[in-house]
Design a protein around this motif. Structure first.
Motif, PDB file in Angstrom:
ATOM      1  N   ARG B  95       0.779  -1.242   0.000  1.00 35.52           N
ATOM      2  CA  ARG B  95       0.000   0.000   0.000  1.00 35.52           C
ATOM      3  C   ARG B  95       0.809   1.290   0.000  1.00 35.52           C
ATOM      4  NH1 ARG B  95      -5.212  -1.867   1.147  1.00 35.52           N
ATOM      5  NH2 ARG B  95      -5.338  -3.238  -0.632  1.00 35.52           N
ATOM      6  N   PHE B  96       2.107   1.191  -0.175  1.00 38.50           N
ATOM      7  CA  PHE B  96       2.890   2.424  -0.223  1.00 38.50           C
ATOM      8  C   PHE B  96       3.688   2.458  -1.507  1.00 38.50           C
ATOM      9  CE2 PHE B  96       1.820   2.175   4.165  1.00 38.50           C
ATOM     10  CZ  PHE B  96       1.768   3.488   4.611  1.00 38.50           C
ATOM     11  N   ARG B  97       4.034   3.660  -1.916  1.00 34.76           N
ATOM     12  CA  ARG B  97       4.836   3.806  -3.120  1.00 34.76           C
ATOM     13  C   ARG B  97       6.150   4.482  -2.767  1.00 34.76           C
ATOM     14  NH1 ARG B  97       0.494   6.786  -6.422  1.00 34.76           N
ATOM     15  NH2 ARG B  97      -1.211   5.407  -5.862  1.00 34.76           N
ATOM     16  N   TYR B  98       7.228   3.810  -3.048  1.00 37.96           N
ATOM     17  CA  TYR B  98       8.543   4.424  -2.882  1.00 37.96           C
ATOM     18  C   TYR B  98       9.516   3.694  -3.786  1.00 37.96           C
ATOM     19  CZ  TYR B  98       8.304   0.557   0.450  1.00 37.96           C
ATOM     20  OH  TYR B  98       8.081  -0.645   1.041  1.00 37.96           O
ATOM     21  N   ARG B  99      10.655   4.321  -3.985  1.00 34.47           N
ATOM     22  CA  ARG B  99      11.617   3.708  -4.879  1.00 34.47           C
ATOM     23  C   ARG B  99      12.173   2.433  -4.243  1.00 34.47           C
ATOM     24  NH1 ARG B  99      16.152   7.031  -6.762  1.00 34.47           N
ATOM     25  NH2 ARG B  99      15.079   8.624  -5.559  1.00 34.47           N
ATOM     26  N   GLY B 100      12.394   1.411  -5.024  1.00 32.44           N
ATOM     27  CA  GLY B 100      12.983   0.184  -4.506  1.00 32.44           C
ATOM     28  C   GLY B 100      11.951  -0.812  -4.011  1.00 32.44           C
ATOM     29  N   ARG B 101      10.681  -0.441  -4.042  1.00 35.04           N
ATOM     30  CA  ARG B 101       9.659  -1.341  -3.520  1.00 35.04           C
ATOM     31  C   ARG B 101       9.595  -2.636  -4.331  1.00 35.04           C
ATOM     32  NH1 ARG B 101       3.277  -0.701  -4.006  1.00 35.04           N
ATOM     33  NH2 ARG B 101       3.937  -0.820  -6.157  1.00 35.04           N
ATOM     34  N   GLU B 102       9.655  -2.488  -5.649  1.00 41.04           N
ATOM     35  CA  GLU B 102       9.571  -3.659  -6.512  1.00 41.04           C
ATOM     36  C   GLU B 102      10.762  -4.589  -6.300  1.00 41.04           C
ATOM     37  OE1 GLU B 102       7.162  -4.765  -8.774  1.00 41.04           O
ATOM     38  OE2 GLU B 102       6.067  -3.372  -7.492  1.00 41.04           O
ATOM     39  N   SER B 103      11.961  -3.998  -6.203  1.00 41.00           N
ATOM     40  CA  SER B 103      13.153  -4.833  -6.021  1.00 41.00           C
ATOM     41  C   SER B 103      13.078  -5.553  -4.688  1.00 41.00           C
ATOM     42  CB  SER B 103      14.427  -4.001  -6.077  1.00 41.00           C
ATOM     43  OG  SER B 103      14.184  -2.720  -6.524  1.00 41.00           O
TER      44      SER B 103
END
Lengths: 352, 275, 296
Positions: B95-103
């Motif tokens: 539920r949050f968006r930030y850089r590196g979340r996918e990795s």
């Protein structure tokens, strides 16, 4: 004042531009519908108003206050969701009381407010039930109740009626109209259903592909669509759009030849005419009858013009032209709209 | 299907099921048989004089109770730590968006598949250096290496199943992000948390390799290595005792199966198959 | 892309929530993983933990040694054998349990139980069943006249490998059952009705409808089980300890043996890393699959 202003509002999701520079000004107490096909950016706009999405650029003002950086809790808006989003583990009463609880309203006052709203929406006998024990219409009311309970500056409604069956939808439409009159609050209503937009709103904002196509009263949007998109989108059956050109004060194309009002620019153009402004059986044009659809209170006739284009006409209820028959066909000169033939398709009005 | 057809199908199907269940049934039967019946030829299926004597001896004459206690503490502690971390982590991942979340999500999936034998050598050195070797704490730490990715993966899937509109509604109704999490998301997540906790508990309860390498004293030994050490240290293998130990060891599982099986199937669907 | 202040605040909150997990991950997974690779470059004596830099020496030795290749072969045989049986039993049992069976939920519980039971319990029970003198299996075999001598299930080859594969299949096939059963339940009944109207018999319906519908879930299950079977330690270690001699010694067992019996920590790490390199192939395929299906 608790109007809503959107200034050059832009929203990107990665490379996808959901909204490109939307300008909109909703007056206090107004009921405005955001209308458009799915993916046009209307729900994104609403969610940005609520503080659930955040603009890539531009400004949102509610009641004159810039709210871009405020979380939903501090915007003083209430929202009704398409899915209703009722809290499944809470009773109806708890659902309705939740916004008050989050604002620190004392228990006794909360109970009173819930009772009042329940009375208003005829939910009183259901207060102890859980959402899953309710019918769709009842859930809808609870969702409304949760929005109504705290008297916010702006109500946001995201397709609130789309999950109801047709009969209930008509009923709830009437109730919402009445509610708006009684409360006099600003309401912004997202829908893809033009009937809802036309019947309920003071003004309609028609959106397409992230851009505002027209923002005006339902009457104006119907009578003077600002461009080809609005012309084709509003009205059932849809407005006939016939390609051709304007030359020497006449429109020609698809076998049509019509005199036009003076002062129109020459060149390629699209002629728009609503089915109710097409008569079958009399007139200076000709068409071959292809489809006849009696609906009971009228008959829809689709005829083929000599150029091959199809034209839809509303005929009297008992009219039964034979299929294949070539009949005279008339276009009401007062019902003609002209649009540019380019991508934008802007309305062309005679120079005054 | 005709009645005869159904009968034949049911008989064959149940024969298969019973073959699969036989080893575990045999375990229970052996644990209840007195020694004299154990070596009788031909062996009878049901014990003629069922006895709980092996269970008594297990508890009185072996360190089984200590092992059992260790396993309970170990599995409970691991589950508590992992569930607490993973619930917050899953909320963040979904539920949050930030850089590196996918990795990060990718890393979780990768570690979920990582073999324990690769991590065990450095972990062993680490525990020796930290002076944690031969403690239950070292095992709790080691168990997070497989339990945390697993729990995170499951809970991520459960979290994704909680409608986003619920959180949105709570935010509009005046809750903060964490408030919405507590008031609305967490209650919806409870079945998923229970299911994940059961899986984590069972995984920790059943773990063997880390316990074998990291703990070498009876005081901190869990059931898995403890019971195996009973097998190895005994001069002649006492099968009834070992089967009684096996039954006892499966006790929590039997409880879960009897009362909470729905949560197991649910967890399976969330984690394993959907990926 | 510019973020508003509140979006940045949310992002920080998100990071704070995942923070503890990331810390633990780094401490117990990422760091040990890197350390394992680092260790594999040393010659380390386990009891004293004293080491000397040998660079890629461990790997050179490992590749030159027959033991690694033999273990890899054993691992592949074990994986292929047990995986095949798991899939066959699993699919068949799922199809059976999908039918209306008397006491179906009891049957389901009984079938699932082996998967959840501790490997230690499973091994003890099977070793008791396999017992040469008093094991029920040998008794049954002799009564049935299959053999007049008790079989040595775990002490000779190829019996040991067959036994390990069988126990592995028994222990892990319920995973396939649950996965397939869950998918079976979502196949719309209308598909079967349509096929029946088109005149398809039960066999045709299985091959034309059930199997294609199961395809995706089967691919995922095969990948997942292949990865897990490949790295299986407990079951084989406890059943045979890798024996007779090294006949069932898979790669995870070699790692353990190098580290804690041969006391060659560095060499063990080299084996572990090499093993992981082999597994990486499966893992990448699996991750690709699940990502594609799930869209993150």
């Amino acid at each position: 004042m608790a109007g809503v202003e959107l200034h050059r509002l832009r929203k990107e999701f990665g490379a996808f531009v959901a909204l490109e520079g939307l300008d909109l000004r909703v007056e206090e107490g107004e009921f405005v519908a955001l209308l458009g096909p799915s993916g046009c950016g209307k729900t994104t706009t609403l969610r940005m108003l609520a503080g659930l999405e955040f603009p890539t650029a531009g400004e949102i003002r509610i009641g004159g206050r810039v709210v871009n950086d405020l979380p939903p809790a501090r915007r003083d808006v209430a929202m009704v969701f398409q899915s209703y989003a009722l809290y499944p583990h809470m009773t109806v009463a708890q659902n309705i009381a939740y916004p008050l609880k989050k604002r620190g309203v004392p228990r006794a006052e909360r109970a009173a407010a819930v009772a009042r709203v329940a009375e208003l929406l005829q939910l009183t006998p259901l207060l102890d039930r859980r959402p899953r024990q309710l019918s769709g219409g009842q859930q809808q009311r609870v969702a409304l109740g949760r929005a109504l309970v705290r008297d916010p500056q702006v109500f946001l409604l995201d397709e609130p009626l789309s999950n109801l069956d047709a009969k209930l939808r008509a009923h709830m439409r009437a109730e919402l109209i009445e509610l708006h009159h009684r409360l006099g609050r600003t309401m912004i209503y997202v829908t893809h259903d033009q009937l809802e937009a036309m019947t309920m709103s003071d003004r309609i904002a028609v959106l397409s592909a992230g851009r505002l196509m027209q923002f005006d009263t339902p009457g104006a949007i119907y009578d003077r669509p600002a461009n080809r998109f609005v012309a084709g989108f509003i009205g059932t059956p849809a407005m006939n759009l016939i390609e051709g050109r304007i030359a020497a004060g006449r429109f020609t194309g698809q076998g049509l030849d019509l005199p036009l009002a003076p002062g129109l620019p020459e060149g390629p153009a699209v002629l728009g005419v609503r089915p109710e402004h097409v008569t079958i059986g009399e007139g200076a044009q000709r068409g071959r009858v292809r489809v006849v659809e009696p609906t009971g209170h009228e008959t829809i006739v689709i005829a083929e013009l000599p150029g091959g284009a199809l034209v839809t006409a509303r005929a009297p209820a008992r009219a039964r032209p034979a299929i294949g028959e070539v009949l005279p066909l008339g276009l009401d000169p007062d019902g003609l709209h002209l649009f540019a033939a380019d991508e934008e398709g802007a309305r062309i009005d005679p120079a005054r | 299907m005709t009645f005869l057809g159904r009968l034949a199908f049911n008989l064959i199907a149940w024969a298969l099921v019973l073959v699969i269940a036989f080893p575990l049934a045999w375990m229970v039967v052996t644990a209840l048989k007195p020694q004299s019946e154990l070596f009788r030829r031909p062996p009878g299926f049901l014990p003629e004089a069922p006895t709980l004597d092996h269970f008594r001896r297990l508890l009185e004459e072996t360190p089984f109770a200590t092992y059992f206690g260790n396993s309970v503490i170990l599995a409970t502690a691991t589950t508590a730590v992992v569930i607490a971390l993973a619930t917050l982590g899953a909320y963040s991942l979904v539920r949050f968006r930030y850089r590196g979340r996918e990795s990060l999500a990718f890393l979780v999936l990768f570690t979920y598949l990582l073999p324990s034998v690769v991590l065990i050598l450095p972990l062993y050195l680490m525990m020796v250096r930290l002076g944690l070797a031969n403690t239950l704490a070292s095992l709790v730490i080691a168990y997070t290496t497989f339990a945390l990715p697993y729990a995170l993966w499951l809970l991520r899937s459960f979290m994704a199943g909680v409608p986003e509109d619920l959180e949105s509604a709570a935010l509009v109704d005046g809750a903060s992000r964490l408030g919405a999490f507590r008031d609305v998301i967490l209650p919806q997540l409870v079945p998923g948390i229970i299911s994940t906790a059961l899986f984590t508990f069972i995984l920790s309860w059943n773990e063997y390799l880390y316990a074998l390498v990291l703990v070498n004293s009876d005081a901190a030994r869990p059931l898995t290595t403890g019971v195996m050490s009973m097998l190895i240290s005994a001069f002649n293998i006492e099968w009834s005792l070992l089967m009684a130990a096996s039954v006892m060891m499966s006790l929590p599982l039997i409880v879960v199966f009897a009362f909470l099986q729905g949560y197991l199937t649910r967890g399976f669907g969330a984690g394993a198959v959907k990926g | 892309m510019a973020m508003t202040r509140i979006e940045r605040r949310y992002a920080w909150l998100g990071l704070a929530l995942i923070g503890p997990t990331v810390l633990v991950f780094c401490a117990v997974i990422v760091f040990p993983l890197v350390a394992a690779i680092y260790l594999s470059l040393f010659r380390i004596y386990t009891p004293t933990l004293e080491g000397a830099w040998v660079g890629l020496g461990n790997y050179a030795e490992l590749l030159a040694r027959g033991e690694f290749w033999q273990a890899l072969r054993t691992t592949l045989i074990w994986t292929a054998g047990t995986l095949t049986l798991q899939m066959l039993f699993g699919i068949a049992m799922a199809l059976v349990l999908h039918q209306s069976l008397w006491f179906r939920s009891l049957a389901r519980s009984l079938v699932l139980f082996p998967y959840f039971v501790s490997t230690v319990v499973a091994v003890l029970v099977w070793r008791w069943l396999f017992n040469d003198l008093y094991g029920i299996l040998n008794h049954v075999i002799m009564v049935a006249g299959v053999s007049d001598m008790p079989l040595d299930w775990l002490g000779t080859m190829p019996n040991a490998m067959v036994s390990v594969i069988l126990v592995g299949a028994w222990k892990y096939f319920p995973f396939v059952v649950i996965a397939v059963l869950a998918r079976l339940q979502t196949i719309p009944e209308a598909l079967y009705e349509a096929a029946r109207i088109d005149g398809a018999g039960p066999v045709a319906r299985f091959f034309d409808i059930t199997l294609p519908q199961l395809r995706d879930v089967l691919v995922v299950v095969v990948m997942l089980r292949a990865i897990w079977d490949f790295k299986e330690f407990d079951l084989i270690f406890l059943l045979t300890g890798g024996g007779p001699v090294t006949a069932t010694q898979t790669l995870p067992l070699v790692v353990y043996k190098e580290a804690f019996s041969m006391n060659q920590m560095g060499m063990a790490a080299a084996h572990a890393v090499a093993m992981m390199a082999v597994m990486l192939v499966f893992m990448i395929v699996y991750i690709r699959r699940t990502r594609g299906g799930q869209g993150a």
